[in-house]
Write an enzyme that holds these catalytic residues in place. Structure first.
Site, mmCIF file in Angstrom:
data_model
loop_
_atom_site.group_PDB
_atom_site.id
_atom_site.type_symbol
_atom_site.label_atom_id
_atom_site.label_comp_id
_atom_site.label_asym_id
_atom_site.label_seq_id
_atom_site.Cartn_x
_atom_site.Cartn_y
_atom_site.Cartn_z
ATOM 1 N N LEU A 30 0.804 -1.224 0.000
ATOM 2 C CA LEU A 30 0.000 0.000 0.000
ATOM 3 C C LEU A 30 0.836 1.273 0.000
ATOM 4 O O LEU A 30 1.910 1.330 0.593
ATOM 5 C CB LEU A 30 -0.921 0.000 1.232
ATOM 6 C CG LEU A 30 -1.842 -1.218 1.339
ATOM 7 C CD1 LEU A 30 -2.707 -1.111 2.608
ATOM 8 C CD2 LEU A 30 -2.712 -1.372 0.113
ATOM 9 N N GLY A 33 -1.845 6.375 -2.522
ATOM 10 C CA GLY A 33 -2.973 6.246 -3.454
ATOM 11 C C GLY A 33 -4.057 5.355 -2.848
ATOM 12 O O GLY A 33 -5.235 5.707 -2.820
ATOM 13 N N HIS A 34 -3.623 4.191 -2.351
ATOM 14 C CA HIS A 34 -4.570 3.277 -1.699
ATOM 15 C C HIS A 34 -5.185 3.950 -0.466
ATOM 16 O O HIS A 34 -6.389 3.857 -0.231
ATOM 17 C CB HIS A 34 -3.857 2.011 -1.228
ATOM 18 C CG HIS A 34 -3.207 1.200 -2.300
ATOM 19 N ND1 HIS A 34 -1.848 1.128 -2.442
ATOM 20 C CD2 HIS A 34 -3.727 0.427 -3.281
ATOM 21 C CE1 HIS A 34 -1.551 0.314 -3.455
ATOM 22 N NE2 HIS A 34 -2.677 -0.116 -3.990
ATOM 23 N N GLY A 144 -9.397 3.791 -7.948
ATOM 24 C CA GLY A 144 -8.610 4.965 -8.294
ATOM 25 C C GLY A 144 -8.693 5.297 -9.783
ATOM 26 O O GLY A 144 -8.711 4.384 -10.618
ATOM 27 N N LYS A 146 -6.302 6.214 -11.341
ATOM 28 C CA LYS A 146 -5.038 5.685 -11.871
ATOM 29 C C LYS A 146 -5.296 4.587 -12.903
ATOM 30 O O LYS A 146 -4.639 4.512 -13.925
ATOM 31 C CB LYS A 146 -4.198 5.159 -10.699
ATOM 32 C CG LYS A 146 -2.990 4.360 -11.085
ATOM 33 C CD LYS A 146 -1.871 5.266 -11.488
ATOM 34 C CE LYS A 146 -0.694 4.571 -12.118
ATOM 35 N NZ LYS A 146 -0.498 3.181 -11.830
ATOM 36 N N SER A 182 2.516 4.074 -7.509
ATOM 37 C CA SER A 182 2.205 2.714 -7.954
ATOM 38 C C SER A 182 3.112 1.759 -7.197
ATOM 39 O O SER A 182 4.280 2.073 -6.950
ATOM 40 C CB SER A 182 2.473 2.588 -9.452
ATOM 41 O OG SER A 182 2.534 1.222 -9.820
ATOM 42 N N SER A 183 2.571 0.603 -6.850
ATOM 43 C CA SER A 183 3.409 -0.415 -6.191
ATOM 44 C C SER A 183 4.563 -0.796 -7.107
ATOM 45 O O SER A 183 5.626 -1.194 -6.651
ATOM 46 C CB SER A 183 2.569 -1.655 -5.873
ATOM 47 O OG SER A 183 1.386 -1.285 -5.200
ATOM 48 N N ARG A 184 4.372 -0.659 -8.427
ATOM 49 C CA ARG A 184 5.417 -1.048 -9.385
ATOM 50 C C ARG A 184 6.562 -0.031 -9.456
ATOM 51 O O ARG A 184 7.602 -0.337 -10.034
ATOM 52 C CB ARG A 184 4.812 -1.241 -10.778
ATOM 53 C CG ARG A 184 3.920 -2.473 -10.864
ATOM 54 C CD ARG A 184 3.525 -2.788 -12.296
ATOM 55 N NE ARG A 184 2.929 -4.112 -12.419
ATOM 56 C CZ ARG A 184 1.615 -4.344 -12.454
ATOM 57 N NH1 ARG A 184 0.753 -3.353 -12.404
ATOM 58 N NH2 ARG A 184 1.154 -5.581 -12.547
HETATM 59 P P1 AMP Z 1 -3.825 -2.005 -6.863
HETATM 60 O O1 AMP Z 1 -3.371 -2.428 -5.511
HETATM 61 O O2 AMP Z 1 -2.732 -1.542 -7.761
HETATM 62 O O3 AMP Z 1 -4.746 -3.013 -7.524
HETATM 63 O O4 AMP Z 1 -4.725 -0.715 -6.638
HETATM 64 C C1 AMP Z 1 -5.841 -0.752 -5.794
HETATM 65 C C2 AMP Z 1 -6.664 0.479 -6.019
HETATM 66 O O5 AMP Z 1 -5.881 1.644 -5.748
HETATM 67 C C3 AMP Z 1 -7.144 0.593 -7.475
HETATM 68 O O6 AMP Z 1 -8.480 1.077 -7.486
HETATM 69 C C4 AMP Z 1 -6.198 1.608 -8.040
HETATM 70 O O7 AMP Z 1 -6.729 2.350 -9.122
HETATM 71 C C5 AMP Z 1 -5.951 2.502 -6.852
HETATM 72 N N1 AMP Z 1 -4.692 3.260 -7.011
HETATM 73 C C6 AMP Z 1 -3.477 2.763 -7.353
HETATM 74 N N2 AMP Z 1 -2.573 3.742 -7.451
HETATM 75 C C7 AMP Z 1 -3.234 4.897 -7.190
HETATM 76 C C8 AMP Z 1 -2.858 6.272 -7.149
HETATM 77 N N3 AMP Z 1 -1.604 6.673 -7.394
HETATM 78 N N4 AMP Z 1 -3.796 7.202 -6.836
HETATM 79 C C9 AMP Z 1 -5.077 6.804 -6.587
HETATM 80 N N5 AMP Z 1 -5.499 5.524 -6.601
HETATM 81 C C10 AMP Z 1 -4.589 4.578 -6.910
#
Ligand code: AMP
Length: 283
Positions: A30, A33-34, A144, A146, A182-184
């Site tokens: 996390l 963003g999360h 998000g 994103k 981003s986690s990446r």
């Molecule tokens: P993930 O863990 O990458 O699947 O992301 C989980 C949620 O967090 C998804 O709805 C993403 O769109 C959102 N998310 C990821 N990165 C961001 C960010 N930088 N800003 C806002 N939301 C994000």
């Protein structure tokens, strides 16, 4: 905070929590963003739920499922600090039992943009999100911007399958230099991390051109490509100027648009986007 791997325990916990219940699905590792989505959920809901699951079904062969960063203990600590009520961390065998063969597939809009470059990705996303909606039965779910196409696809799925859940969208949270969190991003070495700021530069420069009155789709697309071309470490996969409701690529004069791009920096694939005009994702 209740943390469980069990579906039965999750269901009984959710059935007792005050409503409305807001859900934030995540793949963990996390960042802000999360957490911004968790805060939005907290504000809009009486109870907040989150999931942590690195969903193998949304990764293609040769993608980064195995190497995707994971830190369960830190994630749980952060969620607890944000006042989350319940976290589900299901095991892969629970969500994908042996001989699994039932998928949720959204048609046309999953074939564009990310879907065109990551075959099967959205089938994995819509299937797991359907499972999460069945398990938590949330009133609201937070995603998000994103992952803009993900929002459009999930909104379509919710309408088409009559899921009783409201989809809320949170703005993109960025690092001080503009890079979308981003986690990446942890995959990037220092030179690549610097180069990665080109995604934000390409988008903001194109938003400026739009603000100065440019409405020709091809000119906006060209602007994004020009800025990306200035960064030798950036290898663009696509640049798109699309209809924010249908994700169809726009031609000629436009009013609103989703500007989006996918760029390889070394081995790492990054995406980012911005909306122009008075647009809403998924209509
Ligand atoms: P993930 O863990 O990458 O699947 O992301 C989980 C949620 O967090 C998804 O709805 C993403 O769109 C959102 N998310 C990821 N990165 C961001 C960010 N930088 N800003 C806002 N939301 C994000």
């Amino acid at each position: 905070m209740i943390t469980t791997e069990s579906l039965a325990e999750l269901r009984s916990t959710c059935s007792e929590l005050p409503r409305p219940l807001g859900l934030v699905p995540t793949m963990g590792y996390l960042h802000e963003g999360h957490l911004s989505l968790v805060r939005a959920a907290r504000k809009a809901s009486a109870s907040v739920a989150a999931s942590i699951f690195v969903n193998p079904a949304q990764f293609g062969p040769g993608e980064d499922f195995e190497s995707y960063p994971r830190d369960r203990d830190r994630d749980l600590m952060l969620l607890e600090e944000e006042g989350v009520d319940v976290v589900w961390t299901p095991r892969e065998e629970l969500l994908y039992p042996p001989a699994f063969q039932t998928w949720v597939h959204v048609e046309d809009i999953t074939q564009r943009l990310e879907g065109a470059h990551r075959p099967g990705h959205f089938r994995g996303v819509t299937t797991v999100v359907s499972k999460l909606f069945n398990a938590f039965q949330p009133d609201l779910a937070f995603f998000g911007q994103k992952d803009a196409q993900q929002v459009v696809v999930i909104r379509r799925m919710v309408r088409d399958l009559n899921f009783p859940v409201e989809i809320e969208v949170g703005p993109i949270v960025r690092e001080p230099d503009g890079l979308a969190m981003s986690s990446r991003n942890t995959y990037l070495n220092p030179a690549q991390r610097q180069a990665a700021t080109v995604l934000h530069r390409a988008l903001s420069s194109t938003v400026e051109v739009y603000a100065d009155g440019e409405r020709e789709a091809a000119a906006l697309r060209r602007r994004m490509s020009e800025v990306l071309a200035e960064e030798p470490l950036a290898d663009p996969e696509y640049v798109s100027v699309a209809d924010p409701a249908t994700l169809e690529e726009l031609e000629g004069q436009l009013d609103t648009a989703l500007l989006s791009l996918a760029v390889h920096i070394g081995e790492t694939r990054l995406i980012d986007n911005m909306l122009v005009g008075d647009a809403e994702l998924g209509g």
